[in-house]
Design a protein around this motif. Sequence first.
Motif, PDB file in Angstrom:
ATOM      1  N   MET A   1      30.728  27.037  55.177  1.00 19.13           N
ATOM      2  CA  MET A   1      30.904  26.779  53.743  1.00 19.13           C
ATOM      3  C   MET A   1      31.722  27.914  53.131  1.00 19.13           C
ATOM      4  O   MET A   1      31.438  29.083  53.344  1.00 19.13           O
ATOM      5  CB  MET A   1      29.527  26.697  53.057  1.00 19.13           C
ATOM      6  N   THR A   2      32.718  27.541  52.353  1.00 15.70           N
ATOM      7  CA  THR A   2      33.588  28.553  51.759  1.00 15.70           C
ATOM      8  C   THR A   2      32.969  29.088  50.483  1.00 15.70           C
ATOM      9  O   THR A   2      32.320  28.365  49.737  1.00 15.70           O
ATOM     10  CB  THR A   2      34.971  27.940  51.428  1.00 15.70           C
ATOM     11  N   THR A   3      33.195  30.357  50.250  1.00  9.90           N
ATOM     12  CA  THR A   3      32.686  31.000  49.033  1.00  9.90           C
ATOM     13  C   THR A   3      33.674  30.796  47.901  1.00  9.90           C
ATOM     14  O   THR A   3      34.867  31.032  48.077  1.00  9.90           O
ATOM     15  CB  THR A   3      32.485  32.501  49.270  1.00  9.90           C
ATOM     16  N   PRO A   4      33.209  30.323  46.736  1.00  9.53           N
ATOM     17  CA  PRO A   4      34.154  30.101  45.618  1.00  9.53           C
ATOM     18  C   PRO A   4      34.789  31.401  45.173  1.00  9.53           C
ATOM     19  O   PRO A   4      34.165  32.458  45.200  1.00  9.53           O
ATOM     20  CB  PRO A   4      33.251  29.507  44.533  1.00  9.53           C
ATOM     21  N   ASP A   5      36.044  31.286  44.758  1.00  8.38           N
ATOM     22  CA  ASP A   5      36.777  32.455  44.286  1.00  8.38           C
ATOM     23  C   ASP A   5      36.118  32.987  43.023  1.00  8.38           C
ATOM     24  O   ASP A   5      35.802  32.241  42.101  1.00  8.38           O
ATOM     25  CB  ASP A   5      38.226  32.044  43.999  1.00  8.38           C
ATOM     26  N   ALA A   6      35.919  34.308  42.959  1.00  8.11           N
ATOM     27  CA  ALA A   6      35.266  34.920  41.793  1.00  8.11           C
ATOM     28  C   ALA A   6      36.109  34.798  40.542  1.00  8.11           C
ATOM     29  O   ALA A   6      35.586  34.914  39.438  1.00  8.11           O
ATOM     30  CB  ALA A   6      34.971  36.394  42.086  1.00  8.11           C
ATOM     31  N   ASN A   7      37.433  34.556  40.703  1.00 11.83           N
ATOM     32  CA  ASN A   7      38.325  34.456  39.542  1.00 11.83           C
ATOM     33  C   ASN A   7      38.503  33.019  39.075  1.00 11.83           C
ATOM     34  O   ASN A   7      39.338  32.756  38.214  1.00 11.83           O
ATOM     35  CB  ASN A   7      39.696  35.045  39.876  1.00 11.83           C
ATOM     36  N   LEU A   8      37.760  32.063  39.679  1.00  9.09           N
ATOM     37  CA  LEU A   8      37.859  30.663  39.302  1.00  9.09           C
ATOM     38  C   LEU A   8      36.596  30.218  38.590  1.00  9.09           C
ATOM     39  O   LEU A   8      35.497  30.712  38.861  1.00  9.09           O
ATOM     40  CB  LEU A   8      38.081  29.787  40.544  1.00  9.09           C
ATOM     41  N   CYS A   9      36.758  29.271  37.663  1.00  9.81           N
ATOM     42  CA  CYS A   9      35.608  28.697  36.958  1.00  9.81           C
ATOM     43  C   CYS A   9      34.786  27.880  37.941  1.00  9.81           C
ATOM     44  O   CYS A   9      35.316  27.057  38.686  1.00  9.81           O
ATOM     45  CB  CYS A   9      36.096  27.819  35.803  1.00  9.81           C
ATOM     46  N   LYS A  10      33.501  28.068  37.953  1.00 12.21           N
ATOM     47  CA  LYS A  10      32.625  27.359  38.881  1.00 12.21           C
ATOM     48  C   LYS A  10      32.476  25.889  38.525  1.00 12.21           C
ATOM     49  O   LYS A  10      32.019  25.083  39.335  1.00 12.21           O
ATOM     50  CB  LYS A  10      31.250  28.019  38.902  1.00 12.21           C
ATOM     51  N   ASN A  11      32.859  25.515  37.300  1.00 14.78           N
ATOM     52  CA  ASN A  11      32.708  24.125  36.871  1.00 14.78           C
ATOM     53  C   ASN A  11      33.954  23.290  37.146  1.00 14.78           C
ATOM     54  O   ASN A  11      33.856  22.161  37.619  1.00 14.78           O
ATOM     55  CB  ASN A  11      32.375  24.090  35.378  1.00 14.78           C
ATOM     56  N   ASN A  13      37.096  24.889  38.430  1.00 16.92           N
ATOM     57  CA  ASN A  13      38.004  25.612  39.340  1.00 16.92           C
ATOM     58  C   ASN A  13      39.302  26.069  38.675  1.00 16.92           C
ATOM     59  O   ASN A  13      40.322  26.265  39.337  1.00 16.92           O
ATOM     60  CB  ASN A  13      38.346  24.761  40.570  1.00 16.92           C
ATOM     61  N   THR A  14      39.281  26.214  37.382  1.00 21.29           N
ATOM     62  CA  THR A  14      40.438  26.736  36.664  1.00 21.29           C
ATOM     63  C   THR A  14      40.410  28.263  36.732  1.00 21.29           C
ATOM     64  O   THR A  14      39.334  28.872  36.664  1.00 21.29           O
ATOM     65  CB  THR A  14      40.428  26.281  35.199  1.00 21.29           C
ATOM     66  N   LYS A  15      41.586  28.880  36.827  1.00 24.52           N
ATOM     67  CA  LYS A  15      41.645  30.326  36.893  1.00 24.52           C
ATOM     68  C   LYS A  15      41.179  30.933  35.571  1.00 24.52           C
ATOM     69  O   LYS A  15      41.626  30.554  34.494  1.00 24.52           O
ATOM     70  CB  LYS A  15      43.075  30.779  37.191  1.00 24.52           C
ATOM     71  N   LEU A  16      40.248  31.856  35.670  1.00 28.82           N
ATOM     72  CA  LEU A  16      39.646  32.466  34.484  1.00 28.82           C
ATOM     73  C   LEU A  16      40.570  33.504  33.867  1.00 28.82           C
ATOM     74  O   LEU A  16      41.255  34.238  34.580  1.00 28.82           O
ATOM     75  CB  LEU A  16      38.309  33.110  34.839  1.00 28.82           C
ATOM     76  N   GLN A  17      40.548  33.575  32.542  1.00 24.17           N
ATOM     77  CA  GLN A  17      41.307  34.587  31.813  1.00 24.17           C
ATOM     78  C   GLN A  17      40.391  35.438  30.932  1.00 24.17           C
ATOM     79  O   GLN A  17      40.856  36.191  30.088  1.00 24.17           O
ATOM     80  CB  GLN A  17      42.375  33.909  30.946  1.00 24.17           C
ATOM     81  N   GLY A  18      39.102  35.299  31.137  1.00 24.21           N
ATOM     82  CA  GLY A  18      38.125  36.061  30.361  1.00 24.21           C
ATOM     83  C   GLY A  18      36.725  35.657  30.772  1.00 24.21           C
ATOM     84  O   GLY A  18      36.508  35.123  31.868  1.00 24.21           O
ATOM     85  N   ASP A  19      35.751  35.891  29.883  1.00 28.42           N
ATOM     86  CA  ASP A  19      34.359  35.554  30.198  1.00 28.42           C
ATOM     87  C   ASP A  19      34.077  34.064  30.078  1.00 28.42           C
ATOM     88  O   ASP A  19      33.068  33.584  30.593  1.00 28.42           O
ATOM     89  CB  ASP A  19      33.407  36.325  29.264  1.00 28.42           C
ATOM     90  N   TYR A  20      34.941  33.318  29.379  1.00 30.02           N
ATOM     91  CA  TYR A  20      34.756  31.882  29.208  1.00 30.02           C
ATOM     92  C   TYR A  20      35.993  31.147  29.711  1.00 30.02           C
ATOM     93  O   TYR A  20      37.121  31.631  29.573  1.00 30.02           O
ATOM     94  CB  TYR A  20      34.517  31.526  27.731  1.00 30.02           C
ATOM     95  N   CYS A  21      35.764  29.962  30.288  1.00 34.22           N
ATOM     96  CA  CYS A  21      36.872  29.144  30.777  1.00 34.22           C
ATOM     97  C   CYS A  21      37.606  28.526  29.596  1.00 34.22           C
ATOM     98  O   CYS A  21      36.981  27.915  28.727  1.00 34.22           O
ATOM     99  CB  CYS A  21      36.334  28.049  31.700  1.00 34.22           C
ATOM    100  N   HIS A  22      38.947  28.680  29.581  1.00 31.62           N
ATOM    101  CA  HIS A  22      39.712  28.144  28.460  1.00 31.62           C
ATOM    102  C   HIS A  22      39.886  26.637  28.560  1.00 31.62           C
ATOM    103  O   HIS A  22      40.347  25.995  27.607  1.00 31.62           O
ATOM    104  CB  HIS A  22      41.098  28.811  28.397  1.00 31.62           C
ATOM    105  N   ARG A  23      39.492  26.033  29.680  1.00 31.75           N
ATOM    106  CA  ARG A  23      39.643  24.591  29.860  1.00 31.75           C
ATOM    107  C   ARG A  23      38.351  23.822  29.537  1.00 31.75           C
ATOM    108  O   ARG A  23      38.378  22.862  28.777  1.00 31.75           O
ATOM    109  CB  ARG A  23      40.064  24.296  31.295  1.00 31.75           C
ATOM    110  N   CYS A  24      37.219  24.253  30.115  1.00 32.08           N
ATOM    111  CA  CYS A  24      35.963  23.522  29.894  1.00 32.08           C
ATOM    112  C   CYS A  24      34.959  24.298  29.042  1.00 32.08           C
ATOM    113  O   CYS A  24      33.971  23.727  28.586  1.00 32.08           O
ATOM    114  CB  CYS A  24      35.305  23.154  31.220  1.00 32.08           C
ATOM    115  N   GLY A  25      35.191  25.590  28.811  1.00 30.01           N
ATOM    116  CA  GLY A  25      34.328  26.380  27.953  1.00 30.01           C
ATOM    117  C   GLY A  25      33.122  26.997  28.608  1.00 30.01           C
ATOM    118  O   GLY A  25      32.338  27.685  27.943  1.00 30.01           O
TER     119      GLY A  25
END
Length: 317
Positions: A1-11, A13-25
């Motif tokens: 099982m692959t480990t999710p990227d720490a820089n991607l949103c867990k919901n 998979n959008t690349k994060l630009q801060g503490d909240y995902c700019h796509r799903c919130g």
Amino acid sequence: MTTPDANLCKNCNTKLQGDYCHRCGQQDKQYMRSIFAVVGDLFGEIGHWDSRFYRTLRGLFLTPGFLSLEFIRGRHASYVPPLRLYFFISLIAFMVLTWLIDIDINKPSPEELKQAQQTQQDARESLPDELKPFIANERDASEPLHISLEGTDIPLMTPGEELELEAKLKHLAENPSQFAQKLVSMTPQMMLLMLPFWALFLKIIYLFGHRFYLEHLTVALHTHAFMLLTLMLVTIVSKLTGSLASSPVWSWLTVIGNWVENLLLIWLLVYLLLTQKKFYQQRWFLTIIKFFVSGLVYLVLLITSFVIMVIIGILNS
């Protein structure tokens, strides 16, 4: 099982630009962790809410119009929203008022009835003979109260509903404590019923102020929250000083309590005037005229909503 990227949103998979995902919130936060960390976050959130709430209360009570102006300027994060603030203060205020205000109404004893009848008879006999024919015979205090709506046309009510209202009025007249409790319990609904109409009146009286209806509703929520808070404080002070009035040691606190009550009531009127001046930014002459007109209209709205809620409450009792 692959480990999710720490820089991607867990919901998503959008690349994060801060503490909240700019796509799903969704917040970039790990929920599966130690219970001690969860408890620590809980206390942190409570502390943050407390600081915001106390900051809101300070602005509400001490600075007229401040919270309303801050809200319409878009500064929301530092203060409790107007509707939530009003609901919270109204809940606490009516709980305190119901607890502190004594609404027990005891029926007079036979001795008190006899004394009242004797006083009434003595008063009639002391009148000059030429005035006695003009004085109607008073109802015996021991007789049940007679209530009749015959000949009264109540708008929006059918004859059957009027008969039902008459029967319930007779029942409540025989149980005044229950009627007083009913009035107190209906006060929050009465205030809530009045708020939209009060905001609509502000919209009309400041028609050329180019403000949205929600801005007037914001002022209405803040001013009503302040009024409830002030009346609650006046009731608490009155109850505390009243309980100490019989003690000669603490009787001096009664004088201080009366001063505090009067100052709070004066501040209530001054606060409402300053709020109207500061928020709507009109000249003092126009502000004072509109303040007195607003007071008269508010009284009419208060009486109207009170009558409506009393009728509804009696019919539902």
